[in-house]
Design a protein around this motif. Structure first.
Motif, PDB file in Angstrom:
ATOM      1  N   HIS A   1       0.256  -1.403   0.057  1.00 11.35           N
ATOM      2  CA  HIS A   1      -0.074  -0.135  -0.069  1.00 11.35           C
ATOM      3  C   HIS A   1       0.787   1.478  -0.258  1.00 11.35           C
ATOM      4  O   HIS A   1       0.606   2.187  -0.574  1.00 11.35           O
ATOM      5  CB  HIS A   1      -0.757   0.473   1.430  1.00 11.35           C
ATOM      6  CG  HIS A   1      -1.910  -1.193   1.508  1.00 11.35           C
ATOM      7  ND1 HIS A   1      -3.348  -0.503   0.166  1.00 11.35           N
ATOM      8  CD2 HIS A   1      -2.762  -1.650   1.455  1.00 11.35           C
ATOM      9  CE1 HIS A   1      -3.576  -1.772   0.196  1.00 11.35           C
ATOM     10  NE2 HIS A   1      -3.759  -2.130   0.896  1.00 11.35           N
TER      11      HIS A   1
ATOM     12  N   GLU B   1       1.725   1.902  -3.124  1.00  9.21           N
ATOM     13  CA  GLU B   1       0.912   2.289  -3.854  1.00  9.21           C
ATOM     14  C   GLU B   1       0.522   3.647  -4.318  1.00  9.21           C
ATOM     15  O   GLU B   1       0.464   4.685  -4.956  1.00  9.21           O
ATOM     16  CB  GLU B   1      -0.576   1.504  -3.654  1.00  9.21           C
ATOM     17  CG  GLU B   1      -0.469   0.070  -4.447  1.00  9.21           C
ATOM     18  CD  GLU B   1      -1.976  -0.547  -4.457  1.00  9.21           C
ATOM     19  OE1 GLU B   1      -1.894  -1.350  -4.419  1.00  9.21           O
ATOM     20  OE2 GLU B   1      -2.740  -0.151  -2.748  1.00  9.21           O
ATOM     21  N   ASP B   2       0.682   4.176  -2.780  1.00  8.60           N
ATOM     22  CA  ASP B   2       0.602   5.452  -2.357  1.00  8.60           C
ATOM     23  C   ASP B   2       1.647   6.619  -2.814  1.00  8.60           C
ATOM     24  O   ASP B   2       1.455   7.405  -3.149  1.00  8.60           O
ATOM     25  CB  ASP B   2       0.973   5.749  -0.623  1.00  8.60           C
ATOM     26  CG  ASP B   2      -0.378   5.513   0.160  1.00  8.60           C
ATOM     27  OD1 ASP B   2      -1.672   5.715  -0.688  1.00  8.60           O
ATOM     28  OD2 ASP B   2      -0.154   4.803   1.225  1.00  8.60           O
TER      29      ASP B   2
ATOM     30  N   HIS C   1      -4.952   5.057  -6.781  1.00  2.00           N
ATOM     31  CA  HIS C   1      -5.857   4.691  -5.555  1.00  2.00           C
ATOM     32  C   HIS C   1      -5.607   3.247  -4.979  1.00  2.00           C
ATOM     33  O   HIS C   1      -6.353   2.205  -5.858  1.00  2.00           O
ATOM     34  CB  HIS C   1      -7.217   4.712  -6.480  1.00  2.00           C
ATOM     35  CG  HIS C   1      -8.693   4.931  -5.629  1.00  2.00           C
ATOM     36  ND1 HIS C   1      -8.371   6.192  -4.632  1.00  2.00           N
ATOM     37  CD2 HIS C   1      -9.356   4.727  -5.235  1.00  2.00           C
ATOM     38  CE1 HIS C   1      -9.593   5.326  -4.180  1.00  2.00           C
ATOM     39  NE2 HIS C   1      -9.926   4.658  -4.656  1.00  2.00           N
ATOM     40  N   SER C   2      -5.949   3.437  -3.770  1.00  3.56           N
ATOM     41  CA  SER C   2      -5.307   2.074  -2.840  1.00  3.56           C
ATOM     42  C   SER C   2      -7.073   1.090  -3.390  1.00  3.56           C
ATOM     43  O   SER C   2      -8.475   1.113  -3.452  1.00  3.56           O
ATOM     44  CB  SER C   2      -5.452   1.587  -1.647  1.00  3.56           C
ATOM     45  OG  SER C   2      -3.865   2.576  -1.608  1.00  3.56           O
TER      46      SER C   2
END
Length: 313
Positions: free
Chosen positions: A299, A302-303, A308-309
């Motif tokens: 995550h 991804e950030d 967008h998670s």
């Protein structure tokens, strides 16, 4: 048999290709406009175990197909299952078989909101695939596609699908305990997928590291603990690790799907794999430090990438 492939990415295209080549009436469904346009105009360009082919196939958006299907194979990402089932509700008849071959955990509960349990067939596959460009895919493997009916009284329906897959060259086999193979497949994705995504490496590269034994032991032990507590599934940790290493030798050059997701700025399925194990561990009052750390790191990546998670279950 009229068949829809709900989610026609790399794996969906590979299954659709094999089923149509064996004589089934197949329609690919997806929402990726460039992919739809390319396949509709030029056919599917696919390389299967190194052999290139082109096959003219029907493809459209889910809401554009307007006839009931005999069978629907679901190949969405885990986080897209709910929206896909809502968009194909109109092609599901009272006898339509829905075959779920998704990665991750917990999908039966979602499917039961849209399909009678007697028509749900759960399964696993170890075939690997990738998309090289819109309308251009590759598909590799020769391992089994294991299936089992969700309703104990509906084995005959599952056997029909198994036979169809077998005849198409997809090596369909019937399983008396698909929950076990689902958890073992989750271990595959919770190790190979997650680690390759984090380390930006192929399976072979990850499994050649000096820390692979420690990483596999930690992650698999946590998956096995939750499988036992949640679903009464007994995963042999050492046997599972041996299975993972043997599989890695066969598909070592592959970048698995979670790596492909990040490479294409798409959210991953981590919440349905390591994240699901970490959350379940909290409910049972135990810790899952490996799975929690892997989930947090995915995550975080991804950030950083501005992705967008994916929503959790």
């Amino acid at each position: 048999m009229k068949i829809a492939i709900a989610g026609s990415g790399a794996l969906g295209c590979g299954f659709g290709y094999h089923l149509q080549k064996s004589g089934e009436d197949v329609t690919l469904l997806d929402n990726w406009e460039q992919h739809i346009e390319k396949i509709s105009n030029d056919g599917l360009n696919i390389t299967v175990n190194g052999v290139e082919d082109n096959l003219k196939m029907k493809m459209c958006r889910p809401n554009e197909l307007n006839e009931e299907m005999d069978a629907i194979f679901v190949f969405t990402k885990s986080m897209g299952l709910k929206s896909m089932m809502e968009s194909i509700d109109h092609i599901i008849g009272p006898d339509t078989k829905v075959i779920c071959l998704l990665n991750g955990l917990g999908h039966l509960k979602t499917l039961e909101n849209y399909v009678d349990k007697k028509n749900i067939i759960m399964g696993t596959t170890v075939w690997t695939a990738g998309i090289d460009a819109p309308g251009i895919t590759h598909f590799n493997g020769q391992g089994p596609v294991e299936l089992q009916n969700s309703d104990p009284n509906e084995k005959e329906g599952a056997l029909l699908i198994v036979d169809m897959l077998h005849k198409s060259g997809l090596n369909g086999v019937y399983s008396d305990n698909v929950n076990y193979t689902t958890w073992r497949k989750a271990c595959v994705n919770g190790t190979m997928n997650a680690l390759c995504a984090l380390l930006d490496s192929t399976i072979e590269e990850v499994f050649s590291t000096s820390t692979i034994d420690s990483m596999l032991s930690g992650i698999v032990t946590e998956f096995a603990t939750v499988a036992r507590l949640q679903d009464d599934i007994e995963l042999d940790i050492e046997e599972t690790i041996t299975y993972l290493k043997n599989l890695a030798e066969k598909v070592g050059a592959h970048y698995p799907s979670m790596h492909q997701d990040l490479a294409n700025n798409r959210p991953t399925e981590i919440d349905f794999l390591n994240g699901a194990v970490a959350e379940a561990s909290k409910r049972f009052g135990i810790e899952a430090p490996y799975c929690q750390s892997v989930t947090d790191l995915i995550h975080a990546k991804e950030d950083i990438m501005g992705i967008h998670s994916a929503p959790t279950k």
